[in-house]
Design a protein around this motif. Sequence first.
Motif, mmCIF file in Angstrom:
data_model
loop_
_atom_site.group_PDB
_atom_site.id
_atom_site.type_symbol
_atom_site.label_atom_id
_atom_site.label_comp_id
_atom_site.label_asym_id
_atom_site.label_seq_id
_atom_site.Cartn_x
_atom_site.Cartn_y
_atom_site.Cartn_z
ATOM 1 N N SER A 103 -60.892 107.477 -12.698
ATOM 2 C CA SER A 103 -60.281 108.274 -11.345
ATOM 3 C C SER A 103 -58.706 107.415 -11.223
ATOM 4 N N GLU A 104 -58.695 106.523 -11.540
ATOM 5 C CA GLU A 104 -57.395 105.642 -11.554
ATOM 6 C C GLU A 104 -56.494 106.174 -12.680
ATOM 7 N N ILE A 105 -57.117 106.436 -13.766
ATOM 8 C CA ILE A 105 -56.223 106.977 -14.759
ATOM 9 C C ILE A 105 -55.751 108.471 -14.564
ATOM 10 N N LEU A 106 -56.591 109.150 -13.911
ATOM 11 C CA LEU A 106 -56.298 110.464 -13.674
ATOM 12 C C LEU A 106 -55.243 110.480 -12.539
ATOM 13 N N ASP A 107 -55.152 109.611 -11.732
ATOM 14 C CA ASP A 107 -54.389 109.553 -10.436
ATOM 15 C C ASP A 107 -52.875 109.254 -11.030
ATOM 16 N N GLN A 108 -52.744 108.407 -12.380
ATOM 17 C CA GLN A 108 -51.670 108.053 -12.897
ATOM 18 C C GLN A 108 -51.620 108.606 -14.184
ATOM 19 N N PRO A 109 -51.134 109.669 -14.415
ATOM 20 C CA PRO A 109 -51.330 110.119 -15.885
ATOM 21 C C PRO A 109 -50.554 109.541 -16.975
ATOM 22 N N ASP A 110 -49.426 108.748 -16.697
ATOM 23 C CA ASP A 110 -48.667 108.195 -17.338
ATOM 24 C C ASP A 110 -49.484 107.092 -18.342
ATOM 25 N N LEU A 111 -50.457 106.718 -17.520
ATOM 26 C CA LEU A 111 -51.445 105.668 -18.371
ATOM 27 C C LEU A 111 -52.044 106.274 -19.609
ATOM 28 N N LEU A 112 -52.499 107.484 -19.578
ATOM 29 C CA LEU A 112 -52.891 108.222 -20.733
ATOM 30 C C LEU A 112 -51.927 107.849 -22.004
ATOM 31 N N ASP A 113 -50.557 107.950 -21.884
ATOM 32 C CA ASP A 113 -49.815 107.566 -22.912
ATOM 33 C C ASP A 113 -49.991 106.257 -23.421
ATOM 34 N N ARG A 114 -50.506 105.198 -22.901
ATOM 35 C CA ARG A 114 -50.635 103.956 -23.037
ATOM 36 C C ARG A 114 -51.747 103.210 -23.521
ATOM 37 N N ILE A 115 -52.869 104.333 -23.343
ATOM 38 C CA ILE A 115 -54.237 104.026 -24.082
ATOM 39 C C ILE A 115 -54.426 104.215 -25.499
ATOM 40 N N GLU A 116 -55.173 103.470 -26.178
ATOM 41 C CA GLU A 116 -55.238 103.864 -27.539
ATOM 42 C C GLU A 116 -56.331 105.124 -27.660
#
Length: 381
Positions: A103-116
Amino acid sequence: MTNANKTTLAGLDLAAQSLVGRWRLVLGKDAEAAGVCLAGGAGGEDQQGAEQTLEFVYGEARGAGSAGSALSVPKWIDRVNELFPKQAREVLEREMIQRRGISEILDQPDLLDRIEPNVELVKTLLTHKDLLTPKTRVLARKVIDKVVEELRKKLEIRVQQAITGALRKDRHSPRRVFRNLDLRTTLRRNLRNWNDERRKLFVDRIFFYAAEKNKRPWHVIVCVDQSGSMLESAIFSAVMASIFAELPGVKTSLVLFDTQVVDLTDRVGAPVDVLLSVQLGGGTDITRALEYCSGLVREPARTIVVLITDFYEGRPEADLVRVVARLAGADVRMIGLGALGYDAQPQYNRQTAKKLRKVGMDILSCTPEKLAECMGQIIRG
């Protein structure tokens, strides 16, 4: 244990520091009781940072306190990228998503760019795709596309070698073209002409492969179960089907099913679109899917049906056994996969699979490369 007996990082050489540090990461809260202690100096700050990142994910399991609670998901991702190698990052990020949710990743989409990007992240995104916002969906597609492309690069050479090589060798021709010489068959068929006295092999017949362009194509039908337990296999299936579709001398069909059947042959060259079309959950009607595949068959002896499923049939099992027996009896080659991938641990109905094997289906749980080799053997005959 006295202070003198406690192991610290201070005063140790680099190899010993690394070993102590790893034990401390494993032990967590119990490290102090075991006498494995941190001290100032080389590696201390990084070691503490590594401990906090692990406690953020494994805190309760490691008996840790609240040291990791000061981290947020964005800070945690940054720290993981800084302190751990790629393989470890993938494991930690997968565990973080599984234990703390997405949920937190979906709330902060820019995190997807930083996950391997990795297969586990793709599985998570596909599982929660209905929760994706328009912005997150764009980023999720980029992640899925990157993982799919990496898998393609890893697989396509081996798959092409296994199947294209077999396609060139599955028939012989009376045309005597040197570049198409089948040396192995020529030697094997003329062994009876070996002259022991003269130590020579006399050849009375030479075999040549048929020109590839003059051969009828093989038809590969990939039929994929959409149930949640088969998600990893579905990812590899979509990638494999896209590779098959580019092979000369191969026609590829792609079918997804649950209780309904969806033909995605028109998108077989776009595995990302295929994966985003997967509908997880619901019942399973394997018989219906194979009956649909049966309607696609035009030349049974040059058709391979690759069924990826857990073999838990939602209708009477006898119906499934009957349709497999009919297809196999018509010379369609049948391959049933309980799992397709590298880490897949197949949980499938072995009793049903055993019955299908008896009526003509090869049952496997294998890597994509092994599947290609199996198909190559079928094509060679």
